[in-house]
Design a protein around this motif. Sequence first.
Motif, PDB file in Angstrom:
ATOM      1  N   ASP A 288       0.830  -1.218   0.000  1.00 31.36           N
ATOM      2  CA  ASP A 288       0.000   0.000   0.000  1.00 31.36           C
ATOM      3  C   ASP A 288       0.850   1.248   0.000  1.00 31.36           C
ATOM      4  O   ASP A 288       0.320   2.366  -0.019  1.00 31.36           O
ATOM      5  CB  ASP A 288      -0.883   0.011   1.280  1.00 31.36           C
ATOM      6  N   GLN A 289       2.129   1.110  -0.061  1.00 26.24           N
ATOM      7  CA  GLN A 289       2.975   2.286   0.044  1.00 26.24           C
ATOM      8  C   GLN A 289       3.483   2.673  -1.329  1.00 26.24           C
ATOM      9  O   GLN A 289       3.767   1.827  -2.163  1.00 26.24           O
ATOM     10  CB  GLN A 289       4.165   1.998   0.981  1.00 26.24           C
ATOM     11  N   HIS A 290       3.584   3.941  -1.515  1.00 30.40           N
ATOM     12  CA  HIS A 290       4.087   4.508  -2.773  1.00 30.40           C
ATOM     13  C   HIS A 290       5.321   5.298  -2.430  1.00 30.40           C
ATOM     14  O   HIS A 290       5.241   6.272  -1.664  1.00 30.40           O
ATOM     15  CB  HIS A 290       3.042   5.429  -3.432  1.00 30.40           C
ATOM     16  N   GLU A 291       6.347   4.962  -3.131  1.00 25.44           N
ATOM     17  CA  GLU A 291       7.631   5.595  -2.825  1.00 25.44           C
ATOM     18  C   GLU A 291       8.048   6.335  -4.097  1.00 25.44           C
ATOM     19  O   GLU A 291       8.242   5.744  -5.141  1.00 25.44           O
ATOM     20  CB  GLU A 291       8.706   4.582  -2.450  1.00 25.44           C
ATOM     21  N   GLU A 292       8.153   7.669  -3.972  1.00 23.96           N
ATOM     22  CA  GLU A 292       8.559   8.475  -5.116  1.00 23.96           C
ATOM     23  C   GLU A 292      10.043   8.393  -5.266  1.00 23.96           C
ATOM     24  O   GLU A 292      10.792   8.678  -4.317  1.00 23.96           O
ATOM     25  CB  GLU A 292       8.149   9.939  -4.926  1.00 23.96           C
ATOM     26  N   LEU A 293      10.463   7.989  -6.512  1.00 22.46           N
ATOM     27  CA  LEU A 293      11.877   7.771  -6.747  1.00 22.46           C
ATOM     28  C   LEU A 293      12.474   8.952  -7.510  1.00 22.46           C
ATOM     29  O   LEU A 293      13.699   9.153  -7.466  1.00 22.46           O
ATOM     30  CB  LEU A 293      12.092   6.481  -7.554  1.00 22.46           C
ATOM     31  N   GLY A 294      11.676   9.686  -8.244  1.00 20.40           N
ATOM     32  CA  GLY A 294      12.205  10.817  -9.036  1.00 20.40           C
ATOM     33  C   GLY A 294      11.174  11.207 -10.110  1.00 20.40           C
ATOM     34  O   GLY A 294      10.034  10.785 -10.104  1.00 20.40           O
ATOM     35  N   GLU A 295      11.696  11.960 -11.088  1.00 21.29           N
ATOM     36  CA  GLU A 295      10.792  12.473 -12.153  1.00 21.29           C
ATOM     37  C   GLU A 295      11.372  12.155 -13.518  1.00 21.29           C
ATOM     38  O   GLU A 295      12.568  12.347 -13.736  1.00 21.29           O
ATOM     39  CB  GLU A 295      10.618  13.993 -12.039  1.00 21.29           C
TER      40      GLU A 295
END
Length: 788
Positions: free
Chosen positions: A124-131
């Motif tokens: 359930d977790q979302h981990e932003e890695l970059g763009e």
Amino acid sequence: MNVVGPKTLRTRILLGVLIPVFLILAAGLTYESYDHRAHLIEGQHQQGDMVARLTATTVTQALWDFDIVQVEQSLQQIVALGQVASVEIIGLAGEQIAAATAPGFTPSEGDFITTHVIEYVLGDQHEELGELRLTLPVEHVTGPLMDTTVQHAAVSVLIFALLAVSVFLVLTRISQPLTKIGTAIDDIYNGRFDTAVPYQSRTDEIGMLAQTLEQMRRNEVEMADLRAHTTEASRRERKRIYRALKSTRDGVILTDETGHVVFSNANASIFFADARDGEKLNFRSWLPQDVAEQIEERVAANQDFAAEASVTHFNSGEELNLLVRGGPIRDEEGLYLGTLLLATDHSDQARQAARVKFMAEHDSLTGLPNRRLLEHTLGNWLNQGEQVSILLADLDHFKMINDTLGHPTGDALLKVVGEKFLGNCGKNALAARLGGDEFAILVKGAASEERLNSIANSLVYDLSKPLTIDGNVLHTGMSAGIATLSGSEAGSTDGIRCADLALYEAKKGGRGRVEIFHKDLETVIKRKTLLERELRGALNEGSIRPVFQVQTDLKTGQIIGFETLARWHHRHLGSISPAEFIPVAEDSGLIRELTYQIMTHAFRAAARWHDMGWTGRVAVNLSPKLFGSQVDEFVNDCLYETGCPASAVEAEITETVVLSSGQSALKEIEALQRLGVTVALDDFGMGYSSLSYLQKFPVNKIKVDAAFVSKLPDSAETRAIVVAIAELGHALGMHVTGEGAETEVHRQLLRECKVDYLQGYFDGPPMAERAATARLFPGAGLHLQMSN
């Protein structure tokens, strides 16, 4: 600034069609380009988003694992696909983690840049890695857009070219006929009608136009011919009018609207004095003041005018009688252009009119005024309030002189008498000849009656003397009657009537007398007027009845005839003598109706008596007034109406018929005799020329007047006269009747004088038809059917 545009209709129409089409195609192409570009841009954005999601998904795991090599390989693969020009991954701190760029790519402002967040999902977790940042080059849009635009432009150019060619061909098809028709119109406009209009055979609008123009051309040809003819005719007409105005005997002047003379012919200078071309017309220089003022007023009001004037001839000084007339000259719209003035010299006509007027008012033989002028003068004098006396006169024995010596002698006598009448008239007097031997004199003034009486007596005395005319010594005389009138209320007809009545009294009292009208004569006039009115009523009612006086044979005593006499018994006036009412009937024009009624009664009685076996004749009296109007036809009509044979009728006339009607009476007497009617001369011996007329007018019977018969017992001279009359009558083949026999002595003496028949009270008074029938047929009695 002058803008030079296309001159031909074809070019104008071609440009008018192609320019809008070009603008429409250009607008469509532009719209298509912009629309296609928008679609391409939108597709690019969608493609970039999709590639960005796929790339982010692809590199998420390697990036989570910090496998940079794998990440870069993945990016290289993305760039190698050719859709993406540049791709890079930016860390959370803004640092570049990995990147890949297509060879030869140079960034530009139109490139499309798409970004996408790289997240690693763990449960359930979302981990932003970059763009993730992708760059799509703009060439991917402009290239297809340019290709599409070029294709659309090529199609538009092709369409435009085809349309231009089509329009040009159509316009050429239309413009060529129009050009030629235009040339034909130009020829018609410039008067060139030799060539027919082309394209008349076409069935479209151009053909209709050509046919219409051809009809116009033909009309113009006809009009040109007509104008040429009309122009020549108009020129000749103007020349004729000009010549006519120049040569006419009338004076002609035309003025302009300011009154200045613009045309005048040769006679204008004679009639109009100082009238000259270019000068202002002055009426007062040659017309009387009053006439000039009258004409000036009419001219000023632009009205027609006409006037007569006496002017002096400008050259000869002769007095001219001019008729001046004229009026305004207007154009077709009623605009005043000037005045036309005509002057006609009708001096000759005026003199002729004066001559005609003189002849109409004067006697051609004596030159004296006639009845018309006398009545006119009498009326004028009375209207002026003057006292006027009128004398009427006629000559004695003129008929005898005229018939025995001829008309030239009679005319010469009338001229001498006219001179005497004129010589006795002075101031305030007028002498006139009324006709025949009738003359008149008018005198006005307070003492007019005394003066006229003196003139009348002088004339009576003068004319009682013998006159030598053309070598003949003539014995004549004059009788006259005088009446006096005064005031405007008096009528000229009444005055003449009174004078005529006075003249009648003068003749009745003996010729060569002057009688002045007086109150007793006025009573006679009233009596005569009353009798005339009552006589008309009596004729309408049929109340004047015939009676019959016996005529017997002196030898046998047999009844040989009856004389029909008229009797009038008035319900108020009593019995009225024929000697009184017959002259009234003659003067009032009732004698014909009176004679008709008496004659038809007498003819019916004669017809019945002849049917019963009697062979005598019934005599009827014919007034002198009936002669000259075909009295023979009048008698014949009555014979036909009543069924009476002419052999049963005798017509009695007096010597007055012979004296007044002469040769015309002879013809009518002979016509009566040809019908079978015998003619008797009544009252023989009392006139002035009975013996001389017996040869001219061979009647069947003469009747000795009662005045002779009454004197037979006492006068041997009378007996000798009656014997002479009887012998003369027998010698001429005539029977002789003695009138007025009342006694046996009269009967015996008439027999001794060799008279054939007797008429008078000796044989009884005049009787009604019933009594006469009983006298003729004593045994018939009441068995006879008599008319009332």
